[in-house]
Design a protein around this motif. Structure first.
Motif, PDB file in Angstrom:
ATOM      1  N   LEU A 298       0.814  -1.208   0.000  1.00 46.85           N
ATOM      2  CA  LEU A 298       0.000   0.000   0.000  1.00 46.85           C
ATOM      3  C   LEU A 298       0.856   1.270   0.000  1.00 46.85           C
ATOM      4  O   LEU A 298       0.628   2.191  -0.794  1.00 46.85           O
ATOM      5  N   LEU A 299       1.828   1.346   0.895  1.00 46.25           N
ATOM      6  CA  LEU A 299       2.586   2.583   1.063  1.00 46.25           C
ATOM      7  C   LEU A 299       3.388   2.979  -0.173  1.00 46.25           C
ATOM      8  O   LEU A 299       3.331   4.131  -0.611  1.00 46.25           O
ATOM      9  N   PRO A 300       4.158   2.060  -0.781  1.00 45.77           N
ATOM     10  CA  PRO A 300       4.873   2.478  -1.994  1.00 45.77           C
ATOM     11  C   PRO A 300       3.945   2.831  -3.150  1.00 45.77           C
ATOM     12  O   PRO A 300       4.230   3.768  -3.907  1.00 45.77           O
ATOM     13  N   ILE A 301       2.835   2.102  -3.313  1.00 46.13           N
ATOM     14  CA  ILE A 301       1.890   2.436  -4.383  1.00 46.13           C
ATOM     15  C   ILE A 301       1.340   3.851  -4.174  1.00 46.13           C
ATOM     16  O   ILE A 301       1.264   4.653  -5.113  1.00 46.13           O
ATOM     17  N   ALA A 302       0.971   4.169  -2.935  1.00 44.20           N
ATOM     18  CA  ALA A 302       0.476   5.517  -2.651  1.00 44.20           C
ATOM     19  C   ALA A 302       1.562   6.554  -2.918  1.00 44.20           C
ATOM     20  O   ALA A 302       1.294   7.646  -3.444  1.00 44.20           O
ATOM     21  N   GLY A 303       2.801   6.209  -2.579  1.00 41.85           N
ATOM     22  CA  GLY A 303       3.896   7.145  -2.750  1.00 41.85           C
ATOM     23  C   GLY A 303       4.155   7.542  -4.185  1.00 41.85           C
ATOM     24  O   GLY A 303       4.701   8.626  -4.453  1.00 41.85           O
ATOM     25  N   TYR A 304       3.761   6.684  -5.134  1.00 46.81           N
ATOM     26  CA  TYR A 304       3.980   7.002  -6.543  1.00 46.81           C
ATOM     27  C   TYR A 304       3.167   8.212  -7.009  1.00 46.81           C
ATOM     28  O   TYR A 304       3.406   8.738  -8.103  1.00 46.81           O
ATOM     29  N   LYS A 309       6.766  14.516   1.044  1.00 48.52           N
ATOM     30  CA  LYS A 309       6.296  13.729   2.186  1.00 48.52           C
ATOM     31  C   LYS A 309       4.892  14.174   2.573  1.00 48.52           C
ATOM     32  O   LYS A 309       4.640  15.361   2.804  1.00 48.52           O
ATOM     33  N   THR A 310       3.964  13.208   2.625  1.00 50.46           N
ATOM     34  CA  THR A 310       2.551  13.522   2.830  1.00 50.46           C
ATOM     35  C   THR A 310       1.939  12.556   3.839  1.00 50.46           C
ATOM     36  O   THR A 310       2.112  11.339   3.728  1.00 50.46           O
ATOM     37  N   LEU A 311       1.205  13.088   4.816  1.00 53.23           N
ATOM     38  CA  LEU A 311       0.483  12.228   5.759  1.00 53.23           C
ATOM     39  C   LEU A 311      -0.622  11.501   5.006  1.00 53.23           C
ATOM     40  O   LEU A 311      -1.464  12.126   4.362  1.00 53.23           O
ATOM     41  N   PHE A 312      -0.624  10.164   5.099  1.00 57.70           N
ATOM     42  CA  PHE A 312      -1.564   9.382   4.300  1.00 57.70           C
ATOM     43  C   PHE A 312      -2.551   8.582   5.141  1.00 57.70           C
ATOM     44  O   PHE A 312      -3.630   8.225   4.675  1.00 57.70           O
ATOM     45  N   PHE A 330       9.169  -3.733  12.181  1.00 59.73           N
ATOM     46  CA  PHE A 330       9.640  -3.704  13.556  1.00 59.73           C
ATOM     47  C   PHE A 330       8.708  -2.885  14.436  1.00 59.73           C
ATOM     48  O   PHE A 330       8.429  -3.221  15.571  1.00 59.73           O
ATOM     49  N   LYS A 331       8.189  -1.772  13.862  1.00 59.70           N
ATOM     50  CA  LYS A 331       7.275  -0.935  14.619  1.00 59.70           C
ATOM     51  C   LYS A 331       6.277  -0.292  13.668  1.00 59.70           C
ATOM     52  O   LYS A 331       6.619   0.114  12.563  1.00 59.70           O
ATOM     53  N   LEU A 332       5.012  -0.243  14.090  1.00 55.43           N
ATOM     54  CA  LEU A 332       3.978   0.424  13.304  1.00 55.43           C
ATOM     55  C   LEU A 332       3.760   1.809  13.885  1.00 55.43           C
ATOM     56  O   LEU A 332       3.241   1.949  14.981  1.00 55.43           O
ATOM     57  N   PRO A 333       4.158   2.885  13.172  1.00 57.22           N
ATOM     58  CA  PRO A 333       3.961   4.237  13.701  1.00 57.22           C
ATOM     59  C   PRO A 333       2.484   4.603  13.725  1.00 57.22           C
ATOM     60  O   PRO A 333       1.664   3.999  13.034  1.00 57.22           O
ATOM     61  N   LEU A 334       2.146   5.603  14.518  1.00 58.04           N
ATOM     62  CA  LEU A 334       0.757   6.042  14.629  1.00 58.04           C
ATOM     63  C   LEU A 334       0.361   6.965  13.485  1.00 58.04           C
ATOM     64  O   LEU A 334      -0.829   7.232  13.281  1.00 58.04           O
ATOM     65  N   GLN A 335       1.338   7.455  12.749  1.00 61.18           N
ATOM     66  CA  GLN A 335       1.099   8.253  11.555  1.00 61.18           C
ATOM     67  C   GLN A 335       1.931   7.686  10.416  1.00 61.18           C
ATOM     68  O   GLN A 335       3.123   7.422  10.587  1.00 61.18           O
ATOM     69  N   LEU A 336       1.311   7.500   9.269  1.00 61.96           N
ATOM     70  CA  LEU A 336       2.003   6.920   8.118  1.00 61.96           C
ATOM     71  C   LEU A 336       2.110   7.971   7.019  1.00 61.96           C
ATOM     72  O   LEU A 336       1.113   8.582   6.622  1.00 61.96           O
ATOM     73  N   TYR A 337       3.327   8.146   6.531  1.00 59.31           N
ATOM     74  CA  TYR A 337       3.600   9.128   5.491  1.00 59.31           C
ATOM     75  C   TYR A 337       4.033   8.417   4.210  1.00 59.31           C
ATOM     76  O   TYR A 337       4.636   7.332   4.255  1.00 59.31           O
ATOM     77  N   VAL A 338       3.730   9.022   3.090  1.00 61.99           N
ATOM     78  CA  VAL A 338       4.164   8.506   1.795  1.00 61.99           C
ATOM     79  C   VAL A 338       4.736   9.660   0.982  1.00 61.99           C
ATOM     80  O   VAL A 338       4.483  10.833   1.274  1.00 61.99           O
ATOM     81  N   GLY A 339       5.471   9.301  -0.069  1.00 59.46           N
ATOM     82  CA  GLY A 339       5.960  10.294  -1.003  1.00 59.46           C
ATOM     83  C   GLY A 339       7.225  10.997  -0.549  1.00 59.46           C
ATOM     84  O   GLY A 339       7.454  11.196   0.650  1.00 59.46           O
ATOM     85  N   LYS A 340       8.041  11.358  -1.534  1.00 60.51           N
ATOM     86  CA  LYS A 340       9.218  12.185  -1.304  1.00 60.51           C
ATOM     87  C   LYS A 340       9.694  12.714  -2.652  1.00 60.51           C
ATOM     88  O   LYS A 340       9.340  12.169  -3.704  1.00 60.51           O
ATOM     89  N   PRO A 341      10.460  13.774  -2.647  1.00 59.41           N
ATOM     90  CA  PRO A 341      10.923  14.340  -3.911  1.00 59.41           C
ATOM     91  C   PRO A 341      11.627  13.296  -4.783  1.00 59.41           C
ATOM     92  O   PRO A 341      12.469  12.530  -4.295  1.00 59.41           O
ATOM     93  N   GLY A 342      11.226  13.233  -6.047  1.00 61.28           N
ATOM     94  CA  GLY A 342      11.854  12.309  -6.982  1.00 61.28           C
ATOM     95  C   GLY A 342      11.155  10.980  -7.120  1.00 61.28           C
ATOM     96  O   GLY A 342      11.451  10.222  -8.046  1.00 61.28           O
ATOM     97  N   ASP A 343      10.211  10.682  -6.213  1.00 58.87           N
ATOM     98  CA  ASP A 343       9.536   9.377  -6.255  1.00 58.87           C
ATOM     99  C   ASP A 343       8.205   9.409  -6.997  1.00 58.87           C
ATOM    100  O   ASP A 343       7.647   8.364  -7.327  1.00 58.87           O
ATOM    101  N   GLN A 344       7.669  10.597  -7.239  1.00 57.40           N
ATOM    102  CA  GLN A 344       6.365  10.675  -7.892  1.00 57.40           C
ATOM    103  C   GLN A 344       6.463  10.235  -9.352  1.00 57.40           C
ATOM    104  O   GLN A 344       7.312  10.686 -10.099  1.00 57.40           O
TER     105      GLN A 344
END
Length: 470
Positions: A298-304, A309-312, A330-344
């Motif tokens: 899910l996360l990499p697909i959304a990141g495309y 960096k975007t709260l998803f 290892f750990k599930l954060p309480l906020q999940l972010y996707v995207g970064k410059p160059g990955d779109q």
């Protein structure tokens, strides 16, 4: 009109697997066994007696107590969805003592977990778990849904008995095994506890209408579009399906991508499809009958779809702290972010299609795209089955408890469990659409993107005109 092809076999197999995994990690999918469409059915009496008995009476008591304690101590909601969990123990403990066979015991535990009205929390027998891991199940060859107030065939798998005898989308189901469909549904409703939402409960009920062992026939009476009736016998068949990505370019030039679940083989296929369509004027992502899957997909697909960096998505746990271990993370954060410059990869307008069978990670994806303004959501209200299972718990004898430990929210803090996704455009297929092979939801999405392209072109022309010297 049908703006783009759909694969009825793939779509229905995806449904039948019930969307093989829900939010995250291949272990987070709505409760499917024994009550979700197309999942492995409880074995027949013949196969029950043939099955190996693994548990003695003492073992069954031990497993029951462990399952009850695991839920008591780790379930995401300390109020147990308003259920008195101690009272559940008092009611089920004597019933466990009366069981004499494993299958009977496993069915009892499945019923106990359904007391929580949660599509993710469930207990599977060893055979059911094995079938699930192998992505195998039993199908009658077609799916049904509520359409225009009737029970209507919505999809048929090519090559099955159902296809060979002439069952087609848009036909109305009248009787099953000589019983009127309304009476059969009412009978199941009396026994079925409510699930995460009315849509999930209805889905489970429809599965039970046609449930049964593989190779066994089921008699169905249907009504054709012209009002004539016919009765057929179809054989339930074992199916096997792996997720894949289907792509197409519509006559408008807009690109279309659908996939069955957020499973690991999909990541690369989806990325490759986006690369191919990166210059398309618009993109349609079809998540209808997609039951979710893996957080790592899910996360990499959304990141495309994002260049920064975007709260998803957001989540919560019983303790209010991140889980230290979550299905491979290892750990599930309480906020999940996707995207970064160059990955779109794709920056154009997007529409996402959902329906009542879009569940779990499909809903998290749709909510993230909706709240960030990255996509318009089109279709009908999604399942509302959006909880996360941290890990399966294997019990003595091989039975498996899966339990919700995570509650998911949209980036704007909307609770998704129960409500699901409310589309920006509500479009519900009619019987008229089904009988003529018209995909009204896809047509609406295509029209929306065409309008967006025209508007974007006008805005660009206006900006260019203002920048010209006078």
């Amino acid at each position: 009109m049908n703006p783009g092809p759909r694969n009825p076999r793939r779509n229905l197999l995806a449904l039948v697997l019930f969307l093989t995994a829900l939010v995250f990690g291949g272990t987070a999918r709505p409760q499917e066994r024994p009550d979700t469409p197309g999942t492995p059915q409880i074995p027949s009496a013949t196969s029950e007696h043939a099955a190996k008995q693994r548990l003695a009476a003492k073992d069954r008591r031990e497993v029951f107590e462990k399952v009850w304690r695991e839920i008591r101590d780790h379930y995401y909601d300390p109020s147990y969805n308003g259920v008195d969990w101690n009272a559940v123990h008092q009611r089920y403990a004597p019933l466990v003592e009366t069981t004499s066979r494993d299958l009977e015991f496993y069915s009892l535990l499945s019923q106990m977990t359904s007391e929580l009205h949660d599509a993710h929390t469930r207990f599977s027998s060893p055979e059911q778990w094995k079938s699930f891991r192998r992505q195998q199940g039993v199908t009658v060859g077609f799916s049904v849904d509520d359409v225009d107030g009737k029970t209507v065939v919505t999809s048929v798998i090519p090559g099955t008995d159902a296809a060979h005898v002439g069952i087609e989308p848009g036909m109305v189901v009248l009787r099953v095994q000589d019983n009127p469909i309304a009476e059969r549904i009412a009978e199941i409703e009396k026994k079925r506890l409510p699930s995460s939402s009315e849509r999930a409960t209805r889905w489970f009920i429809y599965n039970r209408v046609f449930a049964g062992p593989a190779d066994a026939p089921v008699k169905v009476a249907l009504q054709r579009a012209d009002g004539s009736e016919f009765e057929v016998s179809v054989r339930r068949q074992i199916y096997s399906a792996a997720p894949d990505v289907t792509t197409h370019v519509l006559p408008s030039g807009n690109a279309y991508i659908r996939f069955d679940g957020f499973q690991h083989p999909v990541t690369k296929e989806f990325r490759d499809a986006l690369q191919k369509f990166r210059d398309a004027p618009g993109l349609i992502v079809d998540l209808r009958r997609n039951g979710g899957g893996d957080l790592g997909v899910l996360l990499p697909i959304a990141g495309y779809f994002f260049g920064k960096k975007t709260l998803f998505a957001e989540d919560s746990t019983r303790t209010g702290k991140p889980l230290s271990s979550y299905v491979g993370l290892f750990k599930l954060p309480l906020q999940l972010y996707v995207g970064k410059p160059g990955d779109q990869i794709y920056s154009g307008p997007v529409t996402v299609l959902v329906d009542a069978h879009s569940a779990s990670s499909s809903e998290v994806f749709a909510a993230g795209m909706q709240d960030t303004g990255r996509a318009q959501i089109i279709g009908s209200q999604s399942c509302g089955c959006v909880l996360g299972i941290a890990r399966p718990r294997v019990m003595k004898g091989g039975g498996v408890l899966e339990m919700s430990e995570v509650l998911w929210f949209s980036p704007k803090g909307r609770k998704l469990e129960g409500t699901g996704i409310i589309p920006d455009q509500l479009v519900t297929p009619t019987m008229f659409d089904l009988q003529r092979g018209r995909d009204a939801v896809l047509a609406a999405a295509d029209k929306t993107l065409v309008k967006a392209a025209v508007l974007q072109s006008k805005e660009a022309g206006s900006r260019d005109g203002k920048s010209e010297p006078r």
